[in-house]
Scaffold this motif. Structure first.
Motif, PDB file in Angstrom:
ATOM      1  N   LEU A 172      72.403  -2.738 -30.859  1.00 50.21           N
ATOM      2  CA  LEU A 172      73.342  -2.432 -29.782  1.00 50.21           C
ATOM      3  C   LEU A 172      72.654  -2.344 -28.425  1.00 50.21           C
ATOM      4  O   LEU A 172      73.214  -1.825 -27.470  1.00 50.21           O
ATOM      5  N   THR A 173      71.440  -2.902 -28.336  1.00 51.68           N
ATOM      6  CA  THR A 173      70.726  -2.949 -27.065  1.00 51.68           C
ATOM      7  C   THR A 173      71.555  -3.731 -26.052  1.00 51.68           C
ATOM      8  O   THR A 173      72.161  -4.739 -26.376  1.00 51.68           O
ATOM      9  N   GLY A 174      71.576  -3.243 -24.832  1.00 52.81           N
ATOM     10  CA  GLY A 174      72.342  -3.910 -23.786  1.00 52.81           C
ATOM     11  C   GLY A 174      73.735  -3.328 -23.631  1.00 52.81           C
ATOM     12  O   GLY A 174      74.430  -3.626 -22.672  1.00 52.81           O
ATOM     13  N   ILE A 175      74.142  -2.514 -24.580  1.00 54.20           N
ATOM     14  CA  ILE A 175      75.420  -1.824 -24.502  1.00 54.20           C
ATOM     15  C   ILE A 175      75.118  -0.409 -24.010  1.00 54.20           C
ATOM     16  O   ILE A 175      74.177   0.218 -24.465  1.00 54.20           O
ATOM     17  N   SER A 176      75.893   0.092 -23.112  1.00 53.84           N
ATOM     18  CA  SER A 176      75.670   1.438 -22.599  1.00 53.84           C
ATOM     19  C   SER A 176      76.145   2.452 -23.638  1.00 53.84           C
ATOM     20  O   SER A 176      77.340   2.665 -23.801  1.00 53.84           O
ATOM     21  N   VAL A 177      75.178   3.009 -24.377  1.00 52.82           N
ATOM     22  CA  VAL A 177      75.489   3.963 -25.428  1.00 52.82           C
ATOM     23  C   VAL A 177      74.741   5.258 -25.156  1.00 52.82           C
ATOM     24  O   VAL A 177      73.545   5.241 -24.926  1.00 52.82           O
TER      25      VAL A 177
ATOM     26  N   ASP B  44      85.012  -4.208 -29.805  1.00 52.88           N
ATOM     27  CA  ASP B  44      84.626  -3.920 -31.182  1.00 52.88           C
ATOM     28  C   ASP B  44      83.281  -3.204 -31.224  1.00 52.88           C
ATOM     29  O   ASP B  44      83.106  -2.249 -31.977  1.00 52.88           O
ATOM     30  N   VAL B  45      82.327  -3.665 -30.408  1.00 49.05           N
ATOM     31  CA  VAL B  45      81.009  -3.045 -30.361  1.00 49.05           C
ATOM     32  C   VAL B  45      81.120  -1.630 -29.822  1.00 49.05           C
ATOM     33  O   VAL B  45      80.551  -0.694 -30.360  1.00 49.05           O
ATOM     34  N   CYS B  46      81.888  -1.439 -28.772  1.00 50.60           N
ATOM     35  CA  CYS B  46      82.075  -0.112 -28.188  1.00 50.60           C
ATOM     36  C   CYS B  46      82.674   0.833 -29.222  1.00 50.60           C
ATOM     37  O   CYS B  46      82.247   1.978 -29.358  1.00 50.60           O
ATOM     38  N   SER B  47      83.644   0.359 -29.962  1.00 53.40           N
ATOM     39  CA  SER B  47      84.271   1.163 -31.002  1.00 53.40           C
ATOM     40  C   SER B  47      83.257   1.517 -32.086  1.00 53.40           C
ATOM     41  O   SER B  47      83.216   2.653 -32.561  1.00 53.40           O
ATOM     42  N   SER B  48      82.408   0.556 -32.470  1.00 60.36           N
ATOM     43  CA  SER B  48      81.390   0.803 -33.489  1.00 60.36           C
ATOM     44  C   SER B  48      80.382   1.826 -33.031  1.00 60.36           C
ATOM     45  O   SER B  48      80.034   2.738 -33.782  1.00 60.36           O
ATOM     46  N   ASP B  49      79.897   1.712 -31.786  1.00 63.57           N
ATOM     47  CA  ASP B  49      78.875   2.648 -31.339  1.00 63.57           C
ATOM     48  C   ASP B  49      79.437   4.057 -31.207  1.00 63.57           C
ATOM     49  O   ASP B  49      78.774   5.034 -31.546  1.00 63.57           O
ATOM     50  N   LEU B  50      80.687   4.182 -30.761  1.00 61.79           N
ATOM     51  CA  LEU B  50      81.304   5.509 -30.698  1.00 61.79           C
ATOM     52  C   LEU B  50      81.474   6.102 -32.086  1.00 61.79           C
ATOM     53  O   LEU B  50      81.242   7.285 -32.300  1.00 61.79           O
ATOM     54  N   ARG B  51      81.864   5.277 -33.035  1.00 61.03           N
ATOM     55  CA  ARG B  51      82.027   5.757 -34.411  1.00 61.03           C
ATOM     56  C   ARG B  51      80.679   6.209 -34.979  1.00 61.03           C
ATOM     57  O   ARG B  51      80.603   7.233 -35.660  1.00 61.03           O
ATOM     58  N   ILE B  52      79.629   5.458 -34.709  1.00 62.96           N
ATOM     59  CA  ILE B  52      78.309   5.804 -35.211  1.00 62.96           C
ATOM     60  C   ILE B  52      77.876   7.163 -34.665  1.00 62.96           C
ATOM     61  O   ILE B  52      77.420   8.029 -35.416  1.00 62.96           O
ATOM     62  N   VAL B  53      78.026   7.368 -33.367  1.00 62.39           N
ATOM     63  CA  VAL B  53      77.637   8.647 -32.755  1.00 62.39           C
ATOM     64  C   VAL B  53      78.527   9.769 -33.290  1.00 62.39           C
ATOM     65  O   VAL B  53      78.028  10.857 -33.619  1.00 62.39           O
ATOM     66  N   ASN B  54      79.818   9.522 -33.419  1.00 62.64           N
ATOM     67  CA  ASN B  54      80.720  10.546 -33.952  1.00 62.64           C
ATOM     68  C   ASN B  54      80.391  10.888 -35.400  1.00 62.64           C
ATOM     69  O   ASN B  54      80.445  12.057 -35.796  1.00 62.64           O
ATOM     70  N   ASP B  55      80.055   9.878 -36.204  1.00 59.84           N
ATOM     71  CA  ASP B  55      79.646  10.143 -37.588  1.00 59.84           C
ATOM     72  C   ASP B  55      78.380  10.996 -37.620  1.00 59.84           C
ATOM     73  O   ASP B  55      78.273  11.925 -38.427  1.00 59.84           O
ATOM     74  N   ALA B  56      77.425  10.694 -36.745  1.00 61.35           N
ATOM     75  CA  ALA B  56      76.191  11.487 -36.680  1.00 61.35           C
ATOM     76  C   ALA B  56      76.506  12.934 -36.309  1.00 61.35           C
ATOM     77  O   ALA B  56      75.952  13.878 -36.897  1.00 61.35           O
ATOM     78  N   ARG B  57      77.412  13.122 -35.368  1.00 58.34           N
ATOM     79  CA  ARG B  57      77.822  14.481 -34.978  1.00 58.34           C
ATOM     80  C   ARG B  57      78.483  15.216 -36.138  1.00 58.34           C
ATOM     81  O   ARG B  57      78.256  16.405 -36.353  1.00 58.34           O
TER      82      ARG B  57
END
Length: 93
Positions: free
Chosen positions: A83-88, A5-18
């Protein structure tokens, strides 16, 4: 599970920023906006596929919108801290 779920959220956040960044770029080119110009998100929204520009990320924190040019979109420090500790790979955001 939580980690996916966290991985999905961080990818969505970066994709939204893009997506926001690309819409701002297209708007700035079309409207001849030089670096340093104030960004009009209502106008920018018409340059995104959805016709909408998210103003908050999936964690509920606002995207920081600057002026046209470098760092015109930033992901909230609060989001990055959560999201610290997650490889983003935050990229330029």
């Amino acid at each position: 599970d939580w980690s996916s779920d966290v991985c999905s959220s961080d990818l969505r956040i970066v994709n939204d920023a893009r997506t926001i960044d690309a819409a701002i770029d297209a708007w700035a080119v079309e409207k001849n906006k030089p670096d340093g110009s104030t960004i009009d998100l209502t106008e920018v929204a018409t340059y995104s596929k959805s016709g909408n520009v998210p103003t908050t990320d999936s964690l509920g924190n606002p995207f920081q919108i600057g002026t046209v040019g470098t760092n015109q979109v930033r992901i909230s420090d609060t989001t990055k801290a959560a999201l610290t500790g997650i490889s983003v790979d935050w990229g330029a955001y």
